[in-house]
Motif scaffolding. Structure first.
Motif, PDB file in Angstrom:
ATOM      1  N   VAL A  87     -80.833 -54.960   7.298  1.00  0.00           N
ATOM      2  CA  VAL A  87     -81.762 -54.285   8.202  1.00  0.00           C
ATOM      3  C   VAL A  87     -81.041 -54.161   9.541  1.00  0.00           C
ATOM      4  CG1 VAL A  87     -83.967 -54.420   9.431  1.00  0.00           C
ATOM      5  CG2 VAL A  87     -83.824 -55.182   7.053  1.00  0.00           C
ATOM      6  N   ASP A  88     -81.172 -53.024  10.189  1.00  0.00           N
ATOM      7  CA  ASP A  88     -80.491 -52.822  11.464  1.00  0.00           C
ATOM      8  C   ASP A  88     -81.005 -53.813  12.512  1.00  0.00           C
ATOM      9  OD1 ASP A  88     -79.036 -50.717  10.413  1.00  0.00           O
ATOM     10  OD2 ASP A  88     -80.477 -49.195  11.068  1.00  0.00           O
ATOM     11  N   ILE A  89     -80.071 -54.382  13.258  1.00  0.00           N
ATOM     12  CA  ILE A  89     -80.384 -55.341  14.319  1.00  0.00           C
ATOM     13  C   ILE A  89     -79.932 -54.770  15.652  1.00  0.00           C
ATOM     14  CG2 ILE A  89     -80.081 -57.694  15.174  1.00  0.00           C
ATOM     15  CD1 ILE A  89     -81.350 -57.673  12.421  1.00  0.00           C
ATOM     16  N   VAL A  90     -80.798 -54.755  16.643  1.00  0.00           N
ATOM     17  CA  VAL A  90     -80.430 -54.382  18.010  1.00  0.00           C
ATOM     18  C   VAL A  90     -80.641 -55.607  18.891  1.00  0.00           C
ATOM     19  CG1 VAL A  90     -81.006 -52.981  20.028  1.00  0.00           C
ATOM     20  CG2 VAL A  90     -80.916 -51.926  17.763  1.00  0.00           C
ATOM     21  N   GLN A  91     -79.556 -56.059  19.524  1.00  0.00           N
ATOM     22  CA  GLN A  91     -79.634 -57.234  20.388  1.00  0.00           C
ATOM     23  C   GLN A  91     -79.844 -56.804  21.843  1.00  0.00           C
ATOM     24  OE1 GLN A  91     -76.827 -60.515  19.439  1.00  0.00           O
ATOM     25  NE2 GLN A  91     -75.968 -59.119  17.920  1.00  0.00           N
ATOM     26  N   THR A  92     -80.588 -57.612  22.571  1.00  0.00           N
ATOM     27  CA  THR A  92     -80.884 -57.314  23.972  1.00  0.00           C
ATOM     28  C   THR A  92     -80.595 -58.538  24.839  1.00  0.00           C
ATOM     29  OG1 THR A  92     -83.199 -57.989  23.758  1.00  0.00           O
ATOM     30  CG2 THR A  92     -82.681 -55.671  23.288  1.00  0.00           C
ATOM     31  N   PHE A  93     -80.557 -58.321  26.148  1.00  0.00           N
ATOM     32  CA  PHE A  93     -80.241 -59.385  27.110  1.00  0.00           C
ATOM     33  C   PHE A  93     -81.266 -59.334  28.246  1.00  0.00           C
ATOM     34  CE2 PHE A  93     -76.601 -60.961  30.126  1.00  0.00           C
ATOM     35  CZ  PHE A  93     -77.240 -62.171  30.275  1.00  0.00           C
ATOM     36  N   PRO A  94     -82.515 -59.752  27.955  1.00  0.00           N
ATOM     37  CA  PRO A  94     -83.540 -59.792  28.996  1.00  0.00           C
ATOM     38  C   PRO A  94     -83.682 -61.200  29.574  1.00  0.00           C
ATOM     39  CG  PRO A  94     -84.579 -59.991  26.859  1.00  0.00           C
ATOM     40  CD  PRO A  94     -83.078 -60.016  26.614  1.00  0.00           C
ATOM     41  N   ALA A  95     -84.229 -61.272  30.758  1.00  0.00           N
ATOM     42  CA  ALA A  95     -84.556 -62.548  31.392  1.00  0.00           C
ATOM     43  C   ALA A  95     -85.666 -62.303  32.393  1.00  0.00           C
ATOM     44  CB  ALA A  95     -83.328 -63.139  32.085  1.00  0.00           C
ATOM     45  N   SER A  96     -86.249 -63.379  32.901  1.00  0.00           N
ATOM     46  CA  SER A  96     -87.291 -63.230  33.914  1.00  0.00           C
ATOM     47  C   SER A  96     -86.762 -62.522  35.150  1.00  0.00           C
ATOM     48  CB  SER A  96     -87.839 -64.609  34.301  1.00  0.00           C
ATOM     49  OG  SER A  96     -88.390 -65.257  33.182  1.00  0.00           O
ATOM     50  N   GLU A  97     -85.478 -62.716  35.441  1.00  0.00           N
ATOM     51  CA  GLU A  97     -84.877 -62.139  36.641  1.00  0.00           C
ATOM     52  C   GLU A  97     -84.564 -60.654  36.484  1.00  0.00           C
ATOM     53  OE1 GLU A  97     -83.999 -66.524  36.562  1.00  0.00           O
ATOM     54  OE2 GLU A  97     -83.947 -64.885  35.112  1.00  0.00           O
ATOM     55  N   GLY A  98     -84.577 -60.146  35.261  1.00  0.00           N
ATOM     56  CA  GLY A  98     -84.300 -58.737  35.027  1.00  0.00           C
ATOM     57  C   GLY A  98     -83.876 -58.500  33.591  1.00  0.00           C
ATOM     58  N   PHE A  99     -83.862 -57.248  33.206  1.00  0.00           N
ATOM     59  CA  PHE A  99     -83.383 -56.854  31.876  1.00  0.00           C
ATOM     60  C   PHE A  99     -81.985 -56.298  32.089  1.00  0.00           C
ATOM     61  CE2 PHE A  99     -85.307 -55.575  27.625  1.00  0.00           C
ATOM     62  CZ  PHE A  99     -84.077 -55.361  27.003  1.00  0.00           C
ATOM     63  N   PHE A 100     -80.970 -57.040  31.648  1.00  0.00           N
ATOM     64  CA  PHE A 100     -79.598 -56.756  32.058  1.00  0.00           C
ATOM     65  C   PHE A 100     -78.851 -55.800  31.133  1.00  0.00           C
ATOM     66  CE2 PHE A 100     -80.332 -61.367  33.173  1.00  0.00           C
ATOM     67  CZ  PHE A 100     -80.826 -61.090  34.436  1.00  0.00           C
ATOM     68  N   ALA A 101     -79.095 -55.911  29.840  1.00  0.00           N
ATOM     69  CA  ALA A 101     -78.249 -55.161  28.918  1.00  0.00           C
ATOM     70  C   ALA A 101     -78.908 -55.060  27.551  1.00  0.00           C
ATOM     71  CB  ALA A 101     -76.880 -55.849  28.788  1.00  0.00           C
ATOM     72  N   PRO A 160     -75.650 -67.378  15.390  1.00  0.00           N
ATOM     73  CA  PRO A 160     -75.899 -68.570  14.571  1.00  0.00           C
ATOM     74  C   PRO A 160     -77.013 -68.392  13.546  1.00  0.00           C
ATOM     75  CG  PRO A 160     -75.697 -69.162  16.884  1.00  0.00           C
ATOM     76  CD  PRO A 160     -75.786 -67.665  16.821  1.00  0.00           C
ATOM     77  N   TYR A 161     -77.842 -67.391  13.741  1.00  0.00           N
ATOM     78  CA  TYR A 161     -78.976 -67.168  12.855  1.00  0.00           C
ATOM     79  C   TYR A 161     -78.725 -66.083  11.816  1.00  0.00           C
ATOM     80  CZ  TYR A 161     -81.289 -69.646  16.658  1.00  0.00           C
ATOM     81  OH  TYR A 161     -81.626 -70.565  17.602  1.00  0.00           O
ATOM     82  N   ARG A 162     -77.619 -65.385  11.956  1.00  0.00           N
ATOM     83  CA  ARG A 162     -77.397 -64.194  11.136  1.00  0.00           C
ATOM     84  C   ARG A 162     -77.438 -64.510   9.641  1.00  0.00           C
ATOM     85  NH1 ARG A 162     -75.727 -59.134  12.216  1.00  0.00           N
ATOM     86  NH2 ARG A 162     -75.141 -59.645  14.364  1.00  0.00           N
ATOM     87  N   GLU A 163     -76.757 -65.576   9.222  1.00  0.00           N
ATOM     88  CA  GLU A 163     -76.710 -65.914   7.806  1.00  0.00           C
ATOM     89  C   GLU A 163     -78.104 -66.223   7.261  1.00  0.00           C
ATOM     90  OE1 GLU A 163     -74.575 -69.174   4.808  1.00  0.00           O
ATOM     91  OE2 GLU A 163     -73.883 -68.954   6.874  1.00  0.00           O
ATOM     92  N   LYS A 164     -78.859 -67.010   8.006  1.00  0.00           N
ATOM     93  CA  LYS A 164     -80.214 -67.358   7.587  1.00  0.00           C
ATOM     94  C   LYS A 164     -81.100 -66.113   7.541  1.00  0.00           C
ATOM     95  CE  LYS A 164     -83.694 -70.267   6.848  1.00  0.00           C
ATOM     96  NZ  LYS A 164     -83.813 -71.077   5.629  1.00  0.00           N
ATOM     97  N   MET A 165     -80.988 -65.256   8.546  1.00  0.00           N
ATOM     98  CA  MET A 165     -81.792 -64.045   8.600  1.00  0.00           C
ATOM     99  C   MET A 165     -81.462 -63.114   7.436  1.00  0.00           C
ATOM    100  SD  MET A 165     -83.992 -63.734  11.228  1.00  0.00           S
ATOM    101  CE  MET A 165     -84.022 -62.036  11.753  1.00  0.00           C
ATOM    102  N   ASN A 166     -80.183 -62.958   7.151  1.00  0.00           N
ATOM    103  CA  ASN A 166     -79.786 -62.087   6.046  1.00  0.00           C
ATOM    104  C   ASN A 166     -80.377 -62.571   4.725  1.00  0.00           C
ATOM    105  OD1 ASN A 166     -78.350 -60.436   7.745  1.00  0.00           O
ATOM    106  ND2 ASN A 166     -76.360 -61.335   7.268  1.00  0.00           N
ATOM    107  N   ASP A 167     -80.402 -63.897   4.536  1.00  0.00           N
ATOM    108  CA  ASP A 167     -80.959 -64.455   3.317  1.00  0.00           C
ATOM    109  C   ASP A 167     -82.457 -64.175   3.223  1.00  0.00           C
ATOM    110  OD1 ASP A 167     -80.870 -66.208   0.899  1.00  0.00           O
ATOM    111  OD2 ASP A 167     -82.147 -67.480   2.140  1.00  0.00           O
ATOM    112  N   LEU A 168     -83.165 -64.352   4.327  1.00  0.00           N
ATOM    113  CA  LEU A 168     -84.609 -64.113   4.323  1.00  0.00           C
ATOM    114  C   LEU A 168     -84.939 -62.636   4.118  1.00  0.00           C
ATOM    115  CD1 LEU A 168     -85.612 -66.452   7.275  1.00  0.00           C
ATOM    116  CD2 LEU A 168     -86.332 -66.730   4.905  1.00  0.00           C
ATOM    117  N   LEU A 169     -84.142 -61.764   4.730  1.00  0.00           N
ATOM    118  CA  LEU A 169     -84.412 -60.335   4.634  1.00  0.00           C
ATOM    119  C   LEU A 169     -84.166 -59.810   3.228  1.00  0.00           C
ATOM    120  CD1 LEU A 169     -82.855 -59.202   8.030  1.00  0.00           C
ATOM    121  CD2 LEU A 169     -85.276 -59.063   7.405  1.00  0.00           C
ATOM    122  N   GLY A 170     -83.106 -60.272   2.581  1.00  0.00           N
ATOM    123  CA  GLY A 170     -82.820 -59.839   1.221  1.00  0.00           C
ATOM    124  C   GLY A 170     -81.877 -58.665   1.122  1.00  0.00           C
TER     125      GLY A 170
END
Length: 497
Positions: free
Chosen positions: A267-281, A254-264
């Motif tokens: 830029v490479d994006i790496v997504q992660t899946f962390p939580a307090s219970e563990g770092f899953f992916a 949902p933020y990609r369009e806004k981020m792309n506009d701000l960046l100009g």
């Protein structure tokens, strides 16, 4: 010369690291069963282990028969004992940390992180960076400055156990080789007021050679907006050597369009899946969709088909049983003492070789487009308390995030069908916002930190929700329209009425 050596060392480390991960990628099912039996053996003498006959568990089937799926409320009596300083309750030792998170009906949650579990939180983040370096073929960013937008690293103690938000805990474990290049300063990270903190971060970073930036999307956007407003330039003009953004916590799309506009520019994006219970992916291929599930990081996973979740006879599948493109509630057993724990996340496998997932939702309807985790109980109680103060009647309502408004900060938008509208809708709106802030500390933080503006209300015509139900073929019977959403599918329909 020093910079040349540093980046080439990083490339060598990355290549070696990625090579070592082939084992767990190829042997996930076998490794997962061995991990579970090892966790059970380790905790056999704990209170939870004795009560659930861990000594009789010799297989995954045994475990599933003796250990039911649990949520935080189920484990809370055990966690309360741990909070009082009692060992051998869920895990042999007291936890090294409690990660304090926003709660539901019972207030804040205290998620234990053991001395065995904490290293995996750090190792997973490092692995994500190494995979990126190995795939990209260069590591120029290691010579620049890196920023980690996070909560305060100041921790309190609960009977000797250090306690705070996960991002603040992780700040204490940043490797030494990154500390020299790391921003912002410790003093700035400890600032509690988010707007003040971001202003200070802008001061500390605007003239630096920023090459890596990490944080959850709404925090990144606030930081980027302040920079662009101050300099009247795009982010990649302010930081021409910016190569990598690492993000997680909420869905990035949902933020990609806004981020792309701000960046100009890209830029490479790496997504992660962390939580307090563990770092899953994490995203092991930054050019492809899907996150690599970490099956060798101290967590045994089970997956319940979403349509069966909550039923007493629900199937509990393991990594070898899953199907592609099907939604599953994710269940965790961890080396921090969480047993068959329902974290509330829903995942969808898009690959088995290796196992890659998408985070497709939550087991319950919720709104967390900005990391606030607002649940149905909170919005319903907030609405109830507000209605009691005004002479009005509510037929139905729906809450959706507005991530990219035409102007101003993002906000929650409430679509309300009144049977009797309040005399002063503006006062009603302010009161509703206050009631929700009292019930959800994360939402309150976002408002007070000027990341979100006060909620907005759209008053709907009579039978608006019936019209929507008709359009979906779900009018009547037991069909209910979700009161919370993480997207604007329902909102877009109601917007037109």
């Amino acid at each position: 010369m020093l910079n040349f050596i540093k980046k080439n060392i990083a490339k060598v480390w990355a290549k070696k690291h990625v090579a070592t991960t082939q084992g767990f990628k190829n042997n996930a099912a076998k490794d997962q069963e061995a991990l579970l039996l090892d966790l059970v053996k380790t905790a056999e003498k704990t209170l939870f282990g004795r009560e659930h006959q861990f000594e009789n568990i010799k297989s995954i089937d045994d475990f599933q028969k003796l250990v039911p799926i649990a949520d935080y409320e189920d484990l809370k009596p055990y966690i309360e004992k741990v909070k009082r300083g009692q060992a051998k309750i869920l895990w042999p030792d007291l936890p090294e940390y409690f990660a304090k998170t926003s709660g539901t009906t019972s207030g804040a949650k205290y998620i234990p992180i053991s001395k065995e579990g904490m290293p995996y939180q750090v190792a997973a983040a490092q692995s994500a960076i190494f995979h990126y370096i190995a795939q990209k073929g260069n590591a120029d960013f290691v010579n620049g400055k890196m920023i980690f937008l996070q909560g305060s690293p100041e921790l309190e103690e609960v009977n000797g156990v250090k306690t705070g938000r996960l991002s603040g805990i992780v700040a204490h474990h940043i490797p030494n080789y990154l500390q020299k290049n790391r921003l912002p300063s410790w003093e700035t990270n400890c600032i509690e007021d988010w707007e003040t903190k971001v202003d200070k971060i802008v001061e500390e970073t605007e003239s630096q050679n920023m090459t890596l930036i990490s944080g959850i999307p709404p925090w990144l956007i606030m930081y980027f907006e302040k920079l662009t407003e101050k300099h009247n330039k795009k982010i990649t003009q302010i930081f021409p050597n910016l190569q990598l953004i690492i993000t997680g916590g909420v869905n990035y799309e949902p933020y990609r369009e806004k981020m792309n506009d701000l960046l100009g520019k890209p830029v490479d994006i790496v997504q992660t899946f962390p939580a307090s219970e563990g770092f899953f992916a994490f995203q092991d291929d930054y050019q492809k969709e899907g996150l690599l599930l970490l099956t060798n990081h101290g967590i045994f996973y089970e997956f319940v088909p979403l349509e069966e979740f909550g039923k007493p006879d629900a199937h509990r599948l393991t990594i070898k049983d899953i199907e592609l493109n099907k939604d599953y509630a994710m269940i965790l057993t961890t080396n921090s003492g969480l047993w068959a724990y329902s974290i509330g996340d829903v995942v969808r496998f898009i690959d088995k070789n290796p196992h890659r997932v998408l985070v497709s939702g939550r087991t319950k309807h919720f709104t967390s487009a900005f990391g606030e985790h607002v649940i149905a109980f909170e919005v319903e109680e907030a609405m109830k308390a507000t209605v009691e103060k005004f002479p009005c009647q509510i037929t139905e309502f729906h809450l959706a995030p507005q991530v990219n408004p035409e102007e101003g900060l993002p906000y929650h938008e409430w679509f309300i069908e009144f049977a009797k509208e309040p005399n002063d809708l503006e006062k009603f709106r302010v009161e509703l916002d206050q009631q929700l802030r009292q019930r959800n500390t994360y939402y309150d933080d976002l408002i007070s930190g000027n990341i979100l503006q006060v909620l907005k209300i759209k008053s709907l015509k009579k039978n608006a929700f019936q019209d929507y139900a008709k359009s979906e073929g779900k009018l009547g019977g037991q069909n209910k329209i979700p009161r919370l959403a993480n997207d604007r599918k329902i909102a877009d329909f109601l917007e037109k009425l």
